[in-house]
Design a protein around this motif. Structure first.
Motif, PDB file in Angstrom:
ATOM      1  N   ARG A 160       1.206   3.973   5.354  1.00 30.73           N
ATOM      2  CA  ARG A 160       0.694   4.900   6.364  1.00 30.73           C
ATOM      3  C   ARG A 160       0.319   4.168   7.642  1.00 30.73           C
ATOM      4  N   CYS A 207     -10.118  -3.956   5.297  1.00 27.93           N
ATOM      5  CA  CYS A 207     -10.287  -2.956   4.217  1.00 27.93           C
ATOM      6  C   CYS A 207      -9.225  -3.148   3.147  1.00 27.93           C
ATOM      7  N   LEU A 208      -8.000  -3.461   3.587  1.00 27.18           N
ATOM      8  CA  LEU A 208      -6.924  -3.622   2.617  1.00 27.18           C
ATOM      9  C   LEU A 208      -7.141  -4.887   1.782  1.00 27.18           C
ATOM     10  N   LEU A 242      -6.401   7.865   9.919  1.00 26.07           N
ATOM     11  CA  LEU A 242      -5.829   7.377   8.663  1.00 26.07           C
ATOM     12  C   LEU A 242      -6.836   6.579   7.854  1.00 26.07           C
ATOM     13  N   GLN A 243      -7.730   5.897   8.541  1.00 24.11           N
ATOM     14  CA  GLN A 243      -8.694   5.037   7.845  1.00 24.11           C
ATOM     15  C   GLN A 243     -10.092   5.326   8.394  1.00 24.11           C
ATOM     16  N   CYS A 289      -8.880  -2.418   9.570  1.00 28.17           N
ATOM     17  CA  CYS A 289      -7.979  -1.856   8.547  1.00 28.17           C
ATOM     18  C   CYS A 289      -7.486  -2.965   7.622  1.00 28.17           C
ATOM     19  N   GLN A 313      -9.614  -4.650  -1.440  1.00 25.30           N
ATOM     20  CA  GLN A 313      -9.335  -3.693  -2.516  1.00 25.30           C
ATOM     21  C   GLN A 313      -8.916  -4.407  -3.817  1.00 25.30           C
ATOM     22  N   ASP A 342      -1.513   2.846  -4.847  1.00 23.19           N
ATOM     23  CA  ASP A 342      -2.383   3.424  -3.802  1.00 23.19           C
ATOM     24  C   ASP A 342      -2.452   2.495  -2.603  1.00 23.19           C
ATOM     25  N   TRP A 343      -2.569   1.201  -2.910  1.00 21.25           N
ATOM     26  CA  TRP A 343      -2.671   0.211  -1.824  1.00 21.25           C
ATOM     27  C   TRP A 343      -1.398   0.183  -0.991  1.00 21.25           C
ATOM     28  N   ARG A 367       0.629   2.678  -0.579  1.00 21.56           N
ATOM     29  CA  ARG A 367       0.711   3.903   0.239  1.00 21.56           C
ATOM     30  C   ARG A 367      -0.121   3.756   1.517  1.00 21.56           C
ATOM     31  N   GLN A 368      -1.293   3.118   1.388  1.00 19.93           N
ATOM     32  CA  GLN A 368      -2.146   2.910   2.571  1.00 19.93           C
ATOM     33  C   GLN A 368      -1.440   2.012   3.579  1.00 19.93           C
TER      34      GLN A 368
END
Length: 1412
Positions: free
Chosen positions: A1378, A1357-1358, A1324-1325, A1354, A1361, A1371-1372, A1374-1375
Motif C-alpha cells: 500500500r 512502523c514496519l 494509509l498509516q 512509516c 512489527q 499483513d506486513w 500488504r502494508q
C-alpha cells in the motif's frame, strides 16, 4: 299477583322497590299459604329502564344482588308490540294540524334510527338476552273478543238492572264497532277492550239519566220541528237504544271524521226505524240540548265542531273519562273548554239541566317545548287536592293540557308520565278515590295510541265547503237583515279559503276564515249596505296576508268574479287600521308582523309617534340564562300590566312566551261584572288577567323564523302582514333605491375584457348587504332631511354604502363596469382621512364628524381578530378619549348583567365615552339573536341614561365575520340610529405602513429598492418618503424577512440532515436581522432576485389587483392586507431560502454572530461584493441543498468568512495570472489581486494583526477544502505542512511583507504533489500522526520536510512489527504494498528537485532504514 304498570316515567329505582315489595309478599304467601306469587310488569318496554327488568327476569338479581330462592315468586312481563305506522299514516301524522315543531330526524326519542313517534306504541328496544323469552300473544280473535264483550255487557247490565233481552243487541253493536274501527287506516284503528269498558260506562250513565234528558229533548225537538219540517220521530223513545246510540256516539263516532259509514253499519243491527239519518239526528239533538244551556256571543257559530267538542267534554268530564280532542287550529277546541267551564257550575249553572250535573273546576297546564314531567305531575296533584274534601258525586276537578302536542318535542319528554296519571291519577303511590280527576288533552295532532287508548279521542278534520258556509251563516245569524246582504259571498269565500289553505300549507286556518266573515259582517252592519269590492279586498288582505307565495287576491277574485286589481290598500294602511280601528270592532285580531332585520319595529315606532302612542316594546333577550323560567315570568308580567292598563305591547324575539298567551290571542274572554278576563299561564301557573278595551298586542318576528319555527296555532290566531322597508318608501324614493341597486351591480361586475369566470355578489363587496339594503339606506339618508335633489340623495346613499365595502372590492373597481372618473372618485373617497385603516382611525374620524349628536350607534364588521384589553388601551391613546370600555358579548349570561355594566360605565365619569361591544358572528339562531337583542336593549339603556351636559357617547358593536364566498347570513345596514362600517383590520397593520391603495401599480420588487438618501422626508406617520415615491417605506422589509425566516429555512436541507443546523440557522438569522448592515445587504440581494423573478411573469405590477380577485387567497388570508402580506411572503420566502443556502454554506453565518468586529467587517465586505459573491436566481424552489465544501467530511465550520468564495476567486485569479505570464510569476498574481476590490480592501482596510489572523483562519479552511482529512490532528499536521511550503515560497521570492492569502494558493500549486502524498501516507498509516505531532522541535523547520518524516515514520512502523507467522508476514507485505506508491513519490526525481538540505538529510536516513 302484584301488578306493576310500567310507563315512560318508570325509573330503575321504582322497579327495584316493587321487586323488593313483591319478594317480601311472596315469602309471606309461601310460608303462610303455600302458594306462589306473580309479579307482573305491564307494558315493560315503554321505559328506558328495561335493562333493570332484564336483570330481574334473566339474572334473578336486583342491582347485582340475587333474589331469594324458594319464595315462589314468578316474574312475568308484557310488552307492547314493535309496529311502525304505515308511510301514509306517518305522513298524515307529520302534516296533521300543526305538524311537528321538531322534525322526525331531529327528535331525541328513537328506537335505533326510527323516531318513536313513528311507532304505533312508543317502545324501547328489548335487551338481546330477553329476546329468547318472548312469546307472541298476538291479538284477540273476533270470537274471543265477542265472548269478552258479552261478559262485560252482562256484568254491567246486571249491575244496572237492564233486561237480559237487550244484552245480545248491545254486545253485537259493540262487537261490530270494534271490527269497524280496526278496519280503519288511521289512528282510529287502535281499539282495545278498554273502549268496550268505557262505552258501557257511558251507556249506563245515559241509561240512568234517560228520564232527565228525554223531557228536555222532547221540548227542544218541538222547537226545532217548527223551524224544520223534516223531523218526524220521537227522540229518546227507546231508553236502551237511545243510551246505546249516545254511548257509541261518544266512544266510537267521535274519532271518525266521516261518520256516515259507521252509522250505516250499526243501523243494520237496530230496528228498522233507526236509519243512519235517525242515528245522526238523535246524537245532534243531544248535542244541541247541551249547548242550548250556554250563553254564547252573537258572532259565535254553533257549528258541528263546537257542538261535538262541547258534548264530548261535558260527558267525559261528568264520567271522569280522559278525553283527547285533536283538530286543526280554529276547530273550537279552546272555545269549547271555556264554554264547558262556564256552563258546568253545578247549582250555580245558567241552565237547569247543568244544575243536575257535577260542578267542575278546570286546572289548565300550558304545554310547550319547555314542559317537564314534574310540571304535569304537579298539575294532577294540585287538581286532586281540590277534590280531596269534596263530594265526588257532585264535584270534579279537571286537568286541561293545552296544546299537549307541543310537549312531545320537549327534550325532557314530559308525556311519558301520562299513562299512570290517566289510569290512577297518580304515578307511584297507592291511588286514592280523590286522585281520579277529569282530563282533557287539547292537541293539533294525534298522540301515540298507548296514550289515547286510555281515553276517548275526538278527531276534528278539515271543514267541508258546506260546513264552512253553515259556520259563516251561524256567525251572522244574530242579524238576519245583514246576513241576507252578504249571504251570497259565503260560497265563494269558502271555496277561496279551501284553495288558499292548500297553497298556504297550514299557514292559514279557520280563525282567518271566521275573522274574514266577522269583518265583512261588521263592515256591512256599519254601512248597512253590501260591501264594495275595495272593502271585500281589504277584508281579505287583512285576514289572508303574510304568505308571499300565495296570491290571495287572485284566488278570491276568481271565485267572486270581481276585479280586485285596482285595490290600493297598502300594507301600512292595513296595519294602521288594525292598531287604530275607526270604531271598537270586536273582530280586530292582534297582529303578527313578518319582517326582515326587524325593520318593522322602526316603521311601527314612526306610526306610533305620529299618533302620540307610546307602546311597551319587549324585545326578548337571547342571552343564555334569560331563556329560563324566571325571565319568561317577568315578560308575562309585563304583558299582564299592559293588558290591564290598555297600553299597546309589541313583542319581538319571544318564541318561548307566545304559548303562554294562547288564550289571550284567542280573544274569547270571560266576562265578569262588565269586565273582560282571560287566562295567562306558564305550565301550572294560570292567572286571570283583566283585558282593557284599548289593549292591542303586536308580535314582530323575522319572516323566515315565522315560516320555519312558529307553531301553526300561534300563526292562525293572529292577523298577519309582511312589513319591511320597501312598504314605506315613496315612489321617488323607490326609484332612488332602484338606481342604487343598479350602481351596486355595476360596482361588483367585471368588464368583459377581463377573462374571469368569477361572478361577485353584493355580499362579497358590501358586508351585511341584504335585499332591503338599498331601501334602508335611502330611508336613512332622507330621514329628517328636506333634501329634494334625487342625485344628491343617491350620492349620499352611495357614500354610506361605500363605508361597508371591503378594500379588495374597492381595488377591483379598476376592472368594474363603472366609468373611469367614477372609479377614481370612489377610490379617493374610500381612503379619505384613512378612516378604514383601523378602528382607531375610524373612531377618530367619527368623533370629528359627530360634533352635534350626543350619542351615536355604529355597527362595525371586520375579518380580523377582535380587540384585546391591551388593544383597547392603545386605542384609547390613539383616539385621545378619556373613557373607553371594551365588552365581549359572550361574557354575559343575562341581559340584566349586560345592561348593568353599561349603566355603571355611563355613570362612572362626565367625559366623552367610547363603548365597544364585541362578538363573533355565528349562524346559530340563538347566537344571532343575542346580537339583535343586545343592540336593542343597549339603545334603550343608553337613551335612558342620557344627561343634559355636553358629553358624548359613542357605541360600537364590533362583529367578527368569517370570510366566505357569497357572504354570511349576517345582516347589516339596520337603518334608524345605526350607522354601518366595515373595518377590514381593527388594528393598524404592523406590516403595511401605508394604505393598501398605495400599493397599486407597483411591483413587489419596488418595495425593496433602496431610496436615494438625499431625497428622503417623513410623512405624518413618521414614514420615510421622498418625491419619487419611496416604496421602501410602504412596509418594513425587515419584518417581512423576519416573518419568512422559518419557512425559508424549512426549504433547506443540509448534506448531513441535522435539525440542530436548521435551528441554529433560524436563531442566527433572527439575531442578524436586528443588525441594520446585514438587513441592508439582504434587502439588496432580494431586490436583485425579485427583479429577475418579475422579469419572467406577466404584469408584475398587477399583483394587488390579482390578489383582490383571488377568492381562495382572500379566504385564507382573512383581511385583505394580510392576504397581500401572505402573497409577498410567498414570493420572498423561496428567494430568501436561495440566498440563505448560499451565505450559510459551511456554517458561514456563525462567524457573523460569534466573531469580533474585524471578521464581521470582512463578512459584510464579501456579502456586499458582486465580484466576490454571486447568488444565482433559481426558478423552481421546493427544496435546496446547502453545500458543504469540506473534502471527505460531513459538515464544515469555516473559520474565514466566505472562505469558499475567496478560494474560487483566488484560484481563478491565479489561473488568469498564469495564462498571461508563462513564468508563473507570483508578482503578476499579486498585481492582479491588488487591482480587485477585494485586494484593495485587504491592502487598505486590514491591519497587519488582522491580516495575520485571517491568514491563519484561511489556511485552516483551505486545507479542509483541498485535502481530505479524517481528524483535527491530521488537519493540524497538514496545515503545518502547507505553512512550511508557504515559508519556502516566501523565502524563494524574498518578499519583505509577511505571507498573504495569495501565498497559500501559490504554495499549494507548487507543492500540491507532496502535500497530497503526505495526506495519502497519513490516511494509509494513521498511527504515525501522533509521533509526528509530538516531535515538536523537529516540526519548527523553515523547510517542508513533513512528507519525508512521514515516510520515515512509516518505515519505523514496519521495522517494529513481529513477523513470526505467515499471516503476520502477509499483513506486513500488504502494508508495504500500500505504501509503495507513496514511497516511490518520496524518492522520485521530481520530488528530489524540490527538496532542501534538511529534506535530503532526512531522506538519506529513510533510505538507510528502508534498506536495513
Amino acid at each position: 299477583m302484584k301488578l306493576v304498570k310500567v310507563h315512560g316515567g318508570t325509573t330503575s329505582k321504582m322497579i327495584h322497590d316493587k321487586v323488593i315489595e313483591a319478594e317480601t309478599l311472596a315469602k309471606t304467601n309461601k310460608e303462610n299459604h303455600e302458594f306462589d306469587s306473580v309479579l307482573f310488569f305491564d307494558e315493560a318496554n315503554t321505559t328506558e329502564a328495561i335493562s333493570s327488568i332484564k336483570e330481574i327476569i334473566c339474572d334473578h338479581s336486583v342491582q347485582g344482588k340475587s333474589l331469594a330462592s324458594q319464595t315462589g315468586l314468578q316474574i312475568i312481563a308484557a310488552c307492547n308490540p314493535y309496529r311502525k305506522h304505515t308511510n301514509e299514516m306517518i305522513e298524515r301524522l307529520e302534516a296533521s294540524g300543526l305538524g311537528y315543531r321538531v322534525h322526525a330526524q331531529e327528535t331525541q326519542e328513537k328506537l335505533g334510527s326510527i323516531p318513536l313517534r313513528q311507532l304505533v306504541y312508543r317502545v324501547h328496544v328489548l335487551p338481546p338476552s330477553l329476546i329468547p323469552l318472548v312469546w307472541d300473544f298476538g291479538q284477540l280473535s273476533d270470537s274471543t273478543e265477542q265472548m269478552y264483550i258479552q261478559q262485560i255487557v252482562q256484568r254491567q247490565a246486571k249491575a244496572s238492572l237492564i233486561e237480559e233481552r237487550h244484552i245480545p243487541l248491545i254486545s253485537n253493536v259493540l262487537s261490530s264497532s270494534q271490527k269497524f274501527m280496526r278496519k280503519k287506516k288511521d289512528e282510529c284503528s287502535f281499539v282495545s277492550l278498554r273502549d268496550v269498558e268505557r262505552c258501557m260506562q257511558v251507556f249506563v250513565w245515559f241509561h240512568r239519566n234517560h228520564s232527565m234528558f228525554a223531557e228536555n229533548l222532547k221540548d227542544l225537538f218541538q222547537q226545532q220541528t217548527k223551524r224544520k219540517k223534516n223531523l218526524n220521530f220521537s227522540p229518546a223513545s227507546d231508553k236502551v237504544i237511545w243510551s246505546l246510540l249516545m254511548a257509541t256516539g261518544v266512544c266510537y263516532q267521535s274519532c271518525l271524521e266521516s261518520k256516515d259509514e259507521y252509522q250505516k253499519t250499526i243501523s243494520q243491527l237496530l230496528s228498522s226505524e233507526y236509519k243512519p239519518q235517525r242515528i245522526q239526528q238523535e246524537i245532534k239533538l243531544m248535542q244541541d240540548l247541551l249547548l242550548s244551556g250556554v250563553p254564547l256571543g252573537k258572532t259565535i257559530a254553533r257549528n258541528e265542531a263546537l257542538k261535538e267538542n262541547f258534548f264530548m267534554m261535558a260527558v267525559c268530564i261528568e264520567l271522569r273519562i280522559p278525553l283527547f280532542i285533536v283538530g286543526k287550529p280554529g276547530s273550537s277546541k279552546s272555545l269549547s273548554k271555556t264554554l264547558v267551564a262556564d256552563a258546568m257550575q253545578g247549582p250555580t249553572s245558567h241552565s237547569d239541566l247543568f244544575k243536575r250535573l257535577k260542578q267542575i273546576h278546570l286546572v289548565s297546564f300550558q304545554c310547550s317545548p319547555h314542559s317537564t314531567p314534574e310540571g304535569i305531575i304537579h298539575t294532577f296533584k294540585q287538581c286532586a287536592r281540590f277534590q280531596e274534601s269534596k263530594n265526588l258525586d257532585e264535584y270534579i276537578s279537571v286537568v286541561v293540557l293545552d296544546e299537549i302536542g307541543l310537549a312531545e318535542d320537549s327534550p325532557k319528554m314530559p308525556l311519558k308520565t301520562l299513562h299512570p296519571l290517566l289510569e290512577e291519577g297518580c304515578v307511584d303511590e297507592k291511588p286514592q278515590p280523590h286522585q281520579r280527576v277529569g282530563f282533557i288533552g287539547i292537541s293539533n295532532w294525534a298522540l301515540d295510541p298507548a296514550k289515547m287508548n286510555r281515553g276517548i279521542f275526538v278527531s276534528r278534520g278539515d271543514l267541508s265547503e258546506k260546513e264552512l258556509i253553515k259556520s259563516a251563516e251561524g256567525i251572522c245569524a244574530s242579524e238576519k237583515n245583514i246576513l241576507e246582504k252578504i249571504k251570497h259571498l259565503f260560497e265563494p269565500f269558502a271555496k277561496s279559503y279551501i284553495t288558499v289553505c292548500k297553497e298556504g300549507k297550514g299557514f292559514f286556518g279557520l280563525r282567518d276564515f271566521y275573522s274574514l266573515i266577522k269583518m265583512v259582517f261588521s263592515i256591512t252592519k256599519t254601512s248597512n249596505e253590501c260591501p264594495t269590492a275595495d272593502q271585500i279586498a281589504g277584508a281579505v288582505l287583512r285576514n289572508f296576508s303574510g304568505k308571499d307565495v300565495v296570491k290571495v287576491i287572485d284566488i278570491f277574485s276568481r271565485e267572486l268574479l270581481d276585479d280586485f286589481s285596482n285595490t290600493n290598500t297598502s300594507t301600512i294602511d292595513m296595519v294602521k287600521q288594525s292598531i287604530f280601528p275607526a270604531c271598537q270592532m270586536e273582530e280586530n285580531r292582534y297582529l303578527l308582523i313578518l319582517t326582515k332585520n326587524y325593520a318593522a319595529l322602526q316603521i311601527l315606532q314612526q306610526i306610533f309617534l305620529s299618533h302620540k302612542v307610546y307602546p311597551e316594546i319587549i324585545f326578548g333577550s337571547s342571552f343564555p340564562k334569560d331563556q329560563e323560567y324566571m325571565q319568561i315570568c317577568r315578560n308575562i308580567n309585563r304583558v299582564k300590566v299592559c293588558m290591564e292598563t290598555g297600553q299597546t305591547v309589541v313583542l319581538l324575539n319571544l318564541q318561548n312566551l307566545y304559548e303562554s298567551l294562547y288564550d289571550a290571542l284567542n280573544q274569547y274572554y270571560v266576562t265578569l261584572g262588565g269586565q273582560k278576563y282571560v287566562d295567562l299561564g306558564l305550565g301550572t301557573h294560570r292567572v286571570k288577567c283583566r283585558v282593557h278595551p284599548n289593549f292591542r298586542l303586536i308580535v314582530i318576528e323575522e319572516k323566515q323564523v315565522v315560516y320555519e319555527q312558529f307553531p301553526i296555532p300561534l300563526i292562525n290566531r293572529l292577523e298577519k302582514h309582511v312589513l319591511d322597508i320597501n312598504t314605506v318608501l315613496k315612489k321617488e324614493e323607490r326609484d332612488i333605491a332602484d338606481q342604487l341597486h343598479k350602481w351596486v351591480n355595476d360596482f361588483i361586475s367585471i368588464e368583459h375584457q377581463y377573462s374571469t369566470s368569477k361572478k361577485y355578489f353584493p355580499e362579497d363587496a358590501f358586508i351585511g348587504y341584504h335585499s332591503d339594503t338599498c331601501s334602508s339606506l335611502v330611508l336613512q339618508v332622507t330621514e329628517n332631511k328636506d333634501e329634494t335633489d334625487d342625485q344628491v340623495t343617491l350620492k349620499k346613499a352611495k357614500t354610506v354604502m361605500l363605508k361597508c365595502a371591503t378594500p379588495d372590492s374597492v381595488i377591483r373597481l379598476e376592472k368594474s363596469k363603472l366609468p373611469d372618473d367614477e372609479r377614481d372618485c370612489w377610490m379617493k373617497e374610500y381612503v379619505k382621512e384613512d378612516m378604514h385603516r383601523s378602528l382607531g382611525d375610524y373612531i377618530a374620524y367619527h368623533i370629528k364628524q359627530s360634533e352635534h349628536s350626543q350619542v351615536s350607534f355604529t355597527e362595525v364588521t371586520t375579518f380580523s381578530r377582535l380587540l384585546t384589553a391591551a388593544d383597547a388601551e392603545q386605542l384609547q391613546n390613539e383616539i385621545k378619549c378619556d373613557a373607553v370600555k371594551l365588552l365581549f358579548l359572550l361574557q354575559f349570561d343575562t341581559e340584566y348583567s349586560f345592561l348593568k355594566t353599561i349603566r355603571e360605565f355611563l355613570g362612572s365619569t362626565h367625559v366623552n365615552k367610547v363603548l365597544l361591544v364585541q362578538t363573533e358572528f355565528d349562524d346559530d339562531f340563538q347566537r344571532k339573536n343575542i346580537l339583535s337583542s343586545a343592540k336593542y336593549s343597549c339603545i334603550n339603556e343608553i337613551n335612558k341614561c342620557l344627561t343634559t351636559d355636553d358629553t358624548k357617547t359613542f357605541v360600537y358593536f364590533v362583529t367578527k365575520l368569517p370570510r366566505m364566498e357569497g357572504g354570511t347570513s349576517y345582516k347589516g345596514f339596520q337603518g334608524g340610529p345605526w350607522r354601518s362600517v366595515h373595518i377590514d383590520d381593527l388594528r393598524r397593520s404592523r406590516e403595511f405602513v401605508s394604505d393598501v391603495h398605495f400599493l397599486k401599480n407597483r411591483s413587489i420588487g419596488d418595495f425593496f429598492e433602496e431610496p436615494p438618501e438625499a431625497m428622503q422626508t417623513e410623512d405624518q406617520f413618521g414614514v420615510p418618503q421622498n418625491d419619487n415615491f419611496v416604496l421602501g417605506g410602504v412596509f418594513d422589509t425587515t419584518d417581512l424577512v423576519r416573518s419568512c425566516v422559518q419557512t425559508a429555512v424549512g426549504m433547506l436541507r443540509d448534506v448531513v440532515d441535522s435539525g440542530e443546523l436548521s435551528t441554529r440557522r433560524v436563531e442566527n438569522l433572527l439575531t442578524l436581522l436586528e443588525d441594520s448592515a446585514f438587513v441592508k445587504l439582504v434587502r439588496k440581494h432580494l431586490y436583485a432576485m425579485l427583479n429577475e423573478y418579475e422579469a419572467n411573469i406577466l404584469s408584475p405590477k398587477n399583483w394587488v389587483l390579482n390578489q383582490a380577485s383571488n377568492v381562495s387567497a382572500l379566504q385564507e388570508g382573512g383581511t385583505f392586507l394580510h392576504t397581500l402580506w401572505r402573497k409577498v411572503q410567498t414570493v420572498v420566502t423561496p428567494l430568501l431560502a436561495n440566498l440563505v443556502s448560499v451565505i450559510d454554506r459551511d456554517c458561514n453565518l456563525d462567524l457573523l454572530v460569534d466573531e469580533g468586529q474585524d471578521i464581521r467587517e470582512l463578512w459584510f465586505e464579501i456579502f456586499g461584493s458582486k465580484e466576490m459573491l454571486n447568488v444565482p436566481y433559481v426558478t423552481e424552489i421546493n427544496m435546496l441543498i446547502v453545500q458543504s465544501h469540506v473534502i471527505g467530511g460531513d459538515t464544515m465550520h469555516c473559520k474565514m468568512p466566505f472562505s469558499w468564495c475567496i478560494k474560487d476567486f483566488l484560484d481563478e485569479l491565479m489561473m488568469q495570472s498564469f495564462r498571461h505570464n508563462t513564468g508563473h510569476s507570483f508578482q503578476h498574481f499579486h498585481e492582479l489581486f491588488l487591482n480587485t476590490s477585494f485586494g484593495r480592501y485587504m491592502a487598505e482596510n486590514v491591519n497587519e494583526r488582522v491580516k495575520n489572523e485571517l491568514f491563519k483562519r484561511y489556511l485552516q479552511d483551505f486545507v479542509s477544502m483541498t485535502i481530505k482529512v479524517a481528524s483535527d490532528d491530521e488537519s493540524e499536521l497538514l496545515c503545518h505542512g502547507l505553512a512550511s511550503c508557504i515559508n519556502e515560497v516566501w523565502r524563494q521570492k524574498q518578499d519583505e511583507q509577511k505571507p498573504t492569502l495569495l501565498h497559500i494558493h501559490f504554495a499549494f500549486y507548487s507543492y500540491r504533489r507532496r502535500l497530497q502524498n503526505l495526506s495519502r501516507i497519513i490516511s494509509l498509516q494513521p498511527e504515525i500522526v501522533s509521533p509526528l505531532r509530538s516531535n515538536q522541535h523537529k516540526r519548527n523547520c523553515p523547510e517542508m520536510v513533513l512528507d519525508v518524516r512521514a515516510a520515515q515514520a512509516c518505515v519505523e512502523c514496519l521495522e517494529r512489527q513481529n513477523l513470526d507467522s505467515d499471516s503476520l508476514c502477509r499483513d506486513w507485505m500488504r502494508q508495504v504494498k500500500r505504501l509503495q506508491v507513496s514511497m516511490e513519490l518520496i524518492f522520485s526525481e521530481q520530488s528530489l528537485r524540490q527538496y532542501g538540505d534538511r529534506c535530503k538529510e532526512e531522506l538519506s536516513r529513510v533510505r538507510y532504514e528502508s534498506l536495513l
